[in-house]
Design an enzyme around this catalytic site. Structure first.
Site, PDB file in Angstrom:
ATOM      1  N   CYS A 165       0.821  -1.228   0.000  1.00 34.88           N
ATOM      2  CA  CYS A 165       0.000   0.000   0.000  1.00 34.88           C
ATOM      3  C   CYS A 165       0.848   1.269   0.000  1.00 34.88           C
ATOM      4  CB  CYS A 165      -0.943   0.011   1.189  1.00 34.88           C
ATOM      5  SG  CYS A 165      -2.000  -1.423   1.250  1.00 34.88           S
TER       6      CYS A 165
ATOM      7  N   HIS B  23      -3.400   7.051   1.930  1.00 32.15           N
ATOM      8  CA  HIS B  23      -3.811   5.714   1.491  1.00 32.15           C
ATOM      9  C   HIS B  23      -5.182   5.415   2.105  1.00 32.15           C
ATOM     10  CE1 HIS B  23      -4.228   1.549   0.899  1.00 32.15           C
ATOM     11  NE2 HIS B  23      -3.901   1.202   2.123  1.00 32.15           N
TER      12      HIS B  23
ATOM     13  N   ASN C  61     -10.258  -0.105  -0.479  1.00 34.24           N
ATOM     14  CA  ASN C  61      -8.805  -0.024  -0.324  1.00 34.24           C
ATOM     15  C   ASN C  61      -8.172  -0.642  -1.571  1.00 34.24           C
ATOM     16  OD1 ASN C  61      -6.119  -0.638   0.253  1.00 34.24           O
ATOM     17  ND2 ASN C  61      -6.510  -1.175   2.383  1.00 34.24           N
TER      18      ASN C  61
HETATM   19  O1  UT7 Z   1      -3.925  -1.169   3.495  1.00 34.20           O
HETATM   20  C1  UT7 Z   1      -3.486  -1.690   4.674  1.00 34.20           C
HETATM   21  C2  UT7 Z   1      -4.343  -2.883   4.892  1.00 34.20           C
HETATM   22  N1  UT7 Z   1      -4.897  -3.088   6.134  1.00 34.20           N
HETATM   23  C3  UT7 Z   1      -5.681  -2.254   6.849  1.00 34.20           C
HETATM   24  O2  UT7 Z   1      -5.772  -1.089   6.694  1.00 34.20           O
HETATM   25  C4  UT7 Z   1      -6.477  -2.948   7.896  1.00 34.20           C
HETATM   26  C5  UT7 Z   1      -6.624  -2.157   9.137  1.00 34.20           C
HETATM   27  N2  UT7 Z   1      -7.615  -2.784   9.934  1.00 34.20           N
HETATM   28  C6  UT7 Z   1      -8.948  -2.592   9.755  1.00 34.20           C
HETATM   29  O3  UT7 Z   1      -9.368  -1.881   8.872  1.00 34.20           O
HETATM   30  C7  UT7 Z   1      -9.882  -3.244  10.722  1.00 34.20           C
HETATM   31  O4  UT7 Z   1      -9.115  -3.920  11.706  1.00 34.20           O
HETATM   32  C8  UT7 Z   1     -10.878  -4.226  10.081  1.00 34.20           C
HETATM   33  C9  UT7 Z   1     -11.917  -3.463   9.286  1.00 34.20           C
HETATM   34  C10 UT7 Z   1     -10.161  -5.227   9.185  1.00 34.20           C
HETATM   35  C11 UT7 Z   1     -11.606  -5.003  11.166  1.00 34.20           C
HETATM   36  O5  UT7 Z   1     -12.255  -4.089  12.032  1.00 34.20           O
HETATM   37  P1  UT7 Z   1     -12.050  -4.178  13.609  1.00 34.20           P
HETATM   38  O6  UT7 Z   1     -12.908  -3.161  14.188  1.00 34.20           O
HETATM   39  O7  UT7 Z   1     -10.584  -4.123  13.904  1.00 34.20           O
HETATM   40  O8  UT7 Z   1     -12.631  -5.594  13.930  1.00 34.20           O
HETATM   41  P2  UT7 Z   1     -11.914  -6.858  14.593  1.00 34.20           P
HETATM   42  O9  UT7 Z   1     -11.011  -7.527  13.631  1.00 34.20           O
HETATM   43  O10 UT7 Z   1     -11.369  -6.469  15.941  1.00 34.20           O
HETATM   44  O11 UT7 Z   1     -13.170  -7.769  14.827  1.00 34.20           O
HETATM   45  C12 UT7 Z   1     -14.263  -7.401  15.695  1.00 34.20           C
HETATM   46  C13 UT7 Z   1     -15.389  -8.395  15.499  1.00 34.20           C
HETATM   47  C14 UT7 Z   1     -14.926  -9.840  15.530  1.00 34.20           C
HETATM   48  O12 UT7 Z   1     -15.945 -10.612  16.147  1.00 34.20           O
HETATM   49  P3  UT7 Z   1     -15.812 -11.083  17.671  1.00 34.20           P
HETATM   50  O13 UT7 Z   1     -14.534 -11.871  17.723  1.00 34.20           O
HETATM   51  O14 UT7 Z   1     -15.741  -9.804  18.453  1.00 34.20           O
HETATM   52  O15 UT7 Z   1     -17.040 -11.884  17.879  1.00 34.20           O
HETATM   53  C15 UT7 Z   1     -14.838 -10.205  14.085  1.00 34.20           C
HETATM   54  O16 UT7 Z   1     -14.993 -11.598  13.870  1.00 34.20           O
HETATM   55  O17 UT7 Z   1     -15.972  -8.201  14.197  1.00 34.20           O
HETATM   56  C16 UT7 Z   1     -15.995  -9.434  13.505  1.00 34.20           C
HETATM   57  N3  UT7 Z   1     -15.867  -9.168  12.083  1.00 34.20           N
HETATM   58  C17 UT7 Z   1     -16.922  -8.954  11.283  1.00 34.20           C
HETATM   59  N4  UT7 Z   1     -18.243  -8.910  11.528  1.00 34.20           N
HETATM   60  C18 UT7 Z   1     -19.045  -8.639  10.491  1.00 34.20           C
HETATM   61  C19 UT7 Z   1     -14.739  -9.083  11.343  1.00 34.20           C
HETATM   62  N5  UT7 Z   1     -15.040  -8.817  10.072  1.00 34.20           N
HETATM   63  C20 UT7 Z   1     -16.385  -8.739  10.011  1.00 34.20           C
HETATM   64  C21 UT7 Z   1     -17.283  -8.477   8.967  1.00 34.20           C
HETATM   65  N6  UT7 Z   1     -18.610  -8.438   9.262  1.00 34.20           N
HETATM   66  N7  UT7 Z   1     -16.882  -8.262   7.701  1.00 34.20           N
END
Ligand code: UT7
Length: 326
Positions: free
Chosen positions: A113, A253, A283
């Site tokens: 990225c 980004h 993204n």
């Molecule tokens: O270009 C560089 C690339 N990377 C990034 O920029 C990624 C940076 N990170 C992020 O954007 C975020 O971490 C995400 C959008 C990927 C995830 O959001 P988050 O608020 O950090 O969620 P999390 O991974 O902490 O997950 C929270 C909950 C989990 O459930 P439990 O364990 O609390 O029951 C996940 O399983 O949300 C769940 N979850 C979802 N639920 C519905 C994860 N993805 C999804 C989804 N829909 N798509």
């Protein structure tokens, strides 16, 4: 003193739109969750016969038109991508042939990225040293081919697209004022595609383990990203004696709206000064800054004299910034 002036921009998005409601039918997710946690509403997906070089050529042609120059004027073509057409030759060579840029040499830059800023920095070194006059810098991705469409933690984020900038040597005050690049390879496993290279070459076992797809530690990446983007934006301003209040536009980004809002808040920069298109585009990794820049140039937000901060982070980990006087 020579500077790298950005004399033309272009971008290309594939026609196919993938909405959150379609994703609801593919994985356990919801439009509400995706919008609230990421800010993304839809993203573009390349057609089956479109590869990264095709997107690059379309964006590159638009940038050449905007700059009012011919492909044969180019000395160098750089393509920043994590999703090249093939392992080799470089996608940049395929683009060079398609554009008919017969005088240019060409190579790819791999910094995920942050790739566009790495490539812009390479171009800037060649141009300000006087070695080259005109460089086409492209960021392009077809991430949909390496996304695991059964992994809701990643498949909601990424999209396909390309953006391009023509950089030309100029003796004036406008152009790239500085670039600042960083890497921490100890964190390589935060975002990676394990398979398909020399570590895990293609095999039935590799495919069964789904090593050909993106793996990401989302929340760990999130925390590092906010700090890295803030630090590197400030680094660019400090290096040139500017304050946050001097910035016309932060063009970051497009990773996640919450990341970008947190960075703006920490910098004390009003959110209205941040160019954001991720709701429509998602993204697009190395393509995201040049696509956002092209849109902001064409719709008149960026005007001659605007002070722009570009900032990115991504797999590697890599991160960096550039300060540009438009
Ligand atoms: O270009 C560089 C690339 N990377 C990034 O920029 C990624 C940076 N990170 C992020 O954007 C975020 O971490 C995400 C959008 C990927 C995830 O959001 P988050 O608020 O950090 O969620 P999390 O991974 O902490 O997950 C929270 C909950 C989990 O459930 P439990 O364990 O609390 O029951 C996940 O399983 O949300 C769940 N979850 C979802 N639920 C519905 C994860 N993805 C999804 C989804 N829909 N798509």
């Amino acid at each position: 003193m020579l500077r790298s002036r950005l004399i033309g921009t272009g971008s290309y998005l594939p026609a196919r739109v993938l909405t959150n409601s379609e994703l609801e039918r593919m994985v356990e997710t919801s439009d509400d969750w995706i919008v609230e946690r990421t800010g993304i509403r839809e993203r573009r997906i390349a057609a089956p016969d479109e590869a990264t070089s095709d997107l690059s050529v379309a964006a590159g042609q638009r940038a050449l038109e905007a700059a009012g120059i011919r492909a044969t004027d180019l000395d160098l073509i750089l393509v920043a991508t994590a999703t090249p057409d093939m392992l080799f030759p470089a996608t940049a060579c395929l683009v060079q042939a398609q554009l008919g840029a017969t005088k240019a040499f060409a190579f790819d830059v791999s910094a995920a990225c942050t790739g566009f800023l790495y490539a812009l920095s390479v171009a800037d070194q060649y141009v300000k040293s006087g070695a080259l006059r005109t460089v086409l810098v492209i960021g392009a991705e077809v991430l949909s081919r390496v996304v695991d469409w059964s992994d809701r933690g990643t498949c909601i984020l990424f999209g396909d697209g390309a953006g391009a900038v023509v950089v030309r040597a100029d003796a004036g005050e406008r152009g790239v004022l500085s670039t600042h690049l960083h890497a921490d390879g100890a964190l390589w496993d935060f975002i990676h595609v394990p398979g398909g290279g020399s570590r895990h070459p293609p095999s039935d076992a590799m495919l069964q383990q789904r090593l050909q797809f993106i793996r990401m530690k989302g929340s760990e990446t999130f925390k590092v990203a906010v700090r890295a983007l803030e630090d590197t934006a400030l680094e660019a301003l400090k290096a040139n004696g500017f304050a946050v209040t001097d910035v016309d536009w932060l063009i970051p980004h497009q990773a996640n709206r919450r990341i970008l809002e947190a960075v703006a808040a920490r910098l004390g920069l009003p959110a209205e000064r941040v160019v954001m298109n991720l709701a429509r585009v998602g993204n697009t990794s190395a393509a995201s800054i040049p696509i956002a820049l092209d849109e902001a140039v064409r719709d008149g937000r960026v005007t001659p004299g605007s002070l722009l901060v570009f900032a990115a982070f991504g797999a590697g980990l890599t991160w960096g910034s550039a300060l540009v006087r438009w």
